[in-house]
Write an enzyme that holds these catalytic residues in place. Structure first.
Site, PDB file in Angstrom:
ATOM      1  N   CYS A  20       0.869  -1.181   0.000  1.00 36.98           N
ATOM      2  CA  CYS A  20       0.000   0.000   0.000  1.00 36.98           C
ATOM      3  C   CYS A  20       0.905   1.230   0.000  1.00 36.98           C
ATOM      4  CB  CYS A  20      -0.985  -0.023   1.175  1.00 36.98           C
ATOM      5  SG  CYS A  20      -0.267   0.199   2.812  1.00 36.98           S
ATOM      6  N   ARG A  26      -3.368  -0.585   5.243  1.00 37.40           N
ATOM      7  CA  ARG A  26      -3.944  -1.658   4.434  1.00 37.40           C
ATOM      8  C   ARG A  26      -3.029  -2.855   4.234  1.00 37.40           C
ATOM      9  NH1 ARG A  26      -5.478   2.158  -0.463  1.00 37.40           N
ATOM     10  NH2 ARG A  26      -3.588   3.147   0.327  1.00 37.40           N
ATOM     11  N   ASP A 139      -8.129   4.017   1.176  1.00 34.61           N
ATOM     12  CA  ASP A 139      -7.147   4.287   2.221  1.00 34.61           C
ATOM     13  C   ASP A 139      -7.883   4.893   3.417  1.00 34.61           C
ATOM     14  OD1 ASP A 139      -5.039   5.002   3.843  1.00 34.61           O
ATOM     15  OD2 ASP A 139      -3.934   6.059   2.263  1.00 34.61           O
TER      16      ASP A 139
END
EC number: 3.1.3.48
Length: 175
Positions: A20, A26, A139
């Site tokens: 990520c 994440r 996100d």
């Protein structure tokens, strides 16, 4: 098993990096969930997982506290995670570089030195037919705990779909 990129055991049948932006939200979720899925299926010794970020802002830091809290609520332990940046030198040791959104996909494909390495880069949601049209895992960094929980749910579902695709082949290799 969780390993540093330079410690990837080439004898491990399958090696995955989750990527990520900063490696604090994440991708740690994805790494930890995949490790848990493999362990529960008795395949933890045949899948090596790592994670990294496209940026270096958080290198050495623990996962975001909201990541750790969401993972804990779902029964996972993210307390040992430390952020690192994905390195293009990881590609030869990987079978998959699973990215959480299209910006990561573009970056990793640009970093890949060969077509073979570019082919290793896959969007996580592409593994889950129900979520594939979304393309990107959002996100949650600038959001609240509820968004972290929602993102964790998305990642769990997609990781289960990915694991379900990998498990039959991996079980054939286990004696």
């Amino acid at each position: 098993m969780t390993v540093a990129a330079d410690e990837l055991d080439q004898s491990t049948p399958f090696r995955i990096a989750f990527v990520c932006t900063g490696n604090i939200c994440r991708s740690p979720m994805a790494e930890i969930i995949m490790r848990d899925l493999a362990a529960r299926a008795g395949l933890g010794h045949v899948i090596a997982t790592i994670s990294g970020g496209t940026g270096d802002w958080h290198v050495g830091e623990p996962a975001d506290q909201r990541t750790i809290a969401s993972l804990a609520k779902a029964g996972y332990d993210g307390s040992q995670h430390r952020a690192r940046q994905f390195e293009p030198a990881w590609f030869p040791g990987l079978d998959l570089a699973v990215v959480l959104d299209r910006s990561h996909e573009r970056i990793l494909r640009n970093w890949a030195r060969t077509e073979q390495d570019r082919q290793k880069v896959r969007l996580l949601l592409d593994f889950d037919k129900a979520q594939a049209p979304l393309r990107d895992v959002p996100d949650p960094y600038y959001s609240d705990g509820a968004m972290f929980d929602a993102v964790l749910g998305m990642i769990e579902r997609a990781n289960r779909a990915l694991f379900d695709q990998l498990a039959p082949a991996l079980r054939q290799g286990v004696r």
